[in-house]
Design a protein around this motif. Structure first.
Motif, PDB file in Angstrom:
ATOM      1  N   GLU A  97     -39.970 -38.680-108.314  1.00  0.00           N
ATOM      2  CA  GLU A  97     -40.628 -37.677-109.142  1.00  0.00           C
ATOM      3  C   GLU A  97     -39.749 -37.312-110.334  1.00  0.00           C
ATOM      4  O   GLU A  97     -38.518 -37.386-110.266  1.00  0.00           O
ATOM      5  N   SER A  98     -40.400 -36.863-111.396  1.00  0.00           N
ATOM      6  CA  SER A  98     -39.691 -36.341-112.566  1.00  0.00           C
ATOM      7  C   SER A  98     -40.614 -35.371-113.289  1.00  0.00           C
ATOM      8  O   SER A  98     -41.820 -35.317-113.018  1.00  0.00           O
ATOM      9  N   GLY A  99     -40.021 -34.611-114.221  1.00  0.00           N
ATOM     10  CA  GLY A  99     -40.822 -33.737-115.061  1.00  0.00           C
ATOM     11  C   GLY A  99     -40.767 -32.269-114.699  1.00  0.00           C
ATOM     12  O   GLY A  99     -41.355 -31.441-115.397  1.00  0.00           O
ATOM     13  N   THR A 120     -39.174 -32.618-107.037  1.00  0.00           N
ATOM     14  CA  THR A 120     -38.717 -32.104-108.317  1.00  0.00           C
ATOM     15  C   THR A 120     -39.029 -30.613-108.365  1.00  0.00           C
ATOM     16  O   THR A 120     -40.109 -30.181-107.965  1.00  0.00           O
ATOM     17  N   CYS A 132     -44.734 -39.388-111.058  1.00  0.00           N
ATOM     18  CA  CYS A 132     -44.248 -40.005-109.819  1.00  0.00           C
ATOM     19  C   CYS A 132     -44.279 -41.508-110.026  1.00  0.00           C
ATOM     20  O   CYS A 132     -45.359 -42.105-110.113  1.00  0.00           O
TER      21      CYS A 132
END
Length: 121
Positions: free
Chosen positions: A6-8, A115, A22
């Protein structure tokens, strides 16, 4: 096997927006239902949204319906969660998951590390 990252996540003021991503590795990404769950401190991990492999069917928790939108790009092996009109109660660690289908954690076989999303009032 599917690996998920995941990121953000981040810190945003109430009323703001964030988009989570993702990224999946593994050649069978497109065959899985993908979902977002979230877990606030001291609470259980709750369903947020899910999207079927063909991206035609989506489902949302009542608490986010109309504010969040889930999508996926099977060509990029990536799923997204667009979060608008964020509220302090949306603060949690957000996890992506892959599995056959469902709205419960036991329905999903693969999980990312999560995240953090923090919404300030």
């Amino acid at each position: 096997q599917v690996q998920l990252v995941e990121s953000g996540g981040g810190l945003v003021q109430a009323g703001g927006s964030l988009r989570l991503s993702c990224a999946a590795s593994g050649r069978t990404f497109s065959s899985y239902t993908m979902a977002w769950f979230r877990q606030a401190p001291g609470k259980q991990r709750d369903f947020v949204a899910a999207i079927a492999w063909g991206a035609g069917n989506t489902g949302y928790a009542d608490s986010v319906k109309g504010r969040f939108a889930i999508s996926r790009d099977n060509a990029l092996n990536t799923m997204y969660l667009q979060m608008n009109s964020l509220k302090p109660e949306d603060t949690a660690i957000y996890y992506c998951a892959a599995g056959p289908r469902g709205r419960y954690t036991v329905d999903y076989d693969y999980w990312g590390q999560g995240t953090q999303v923090t919404v300030s009032s």
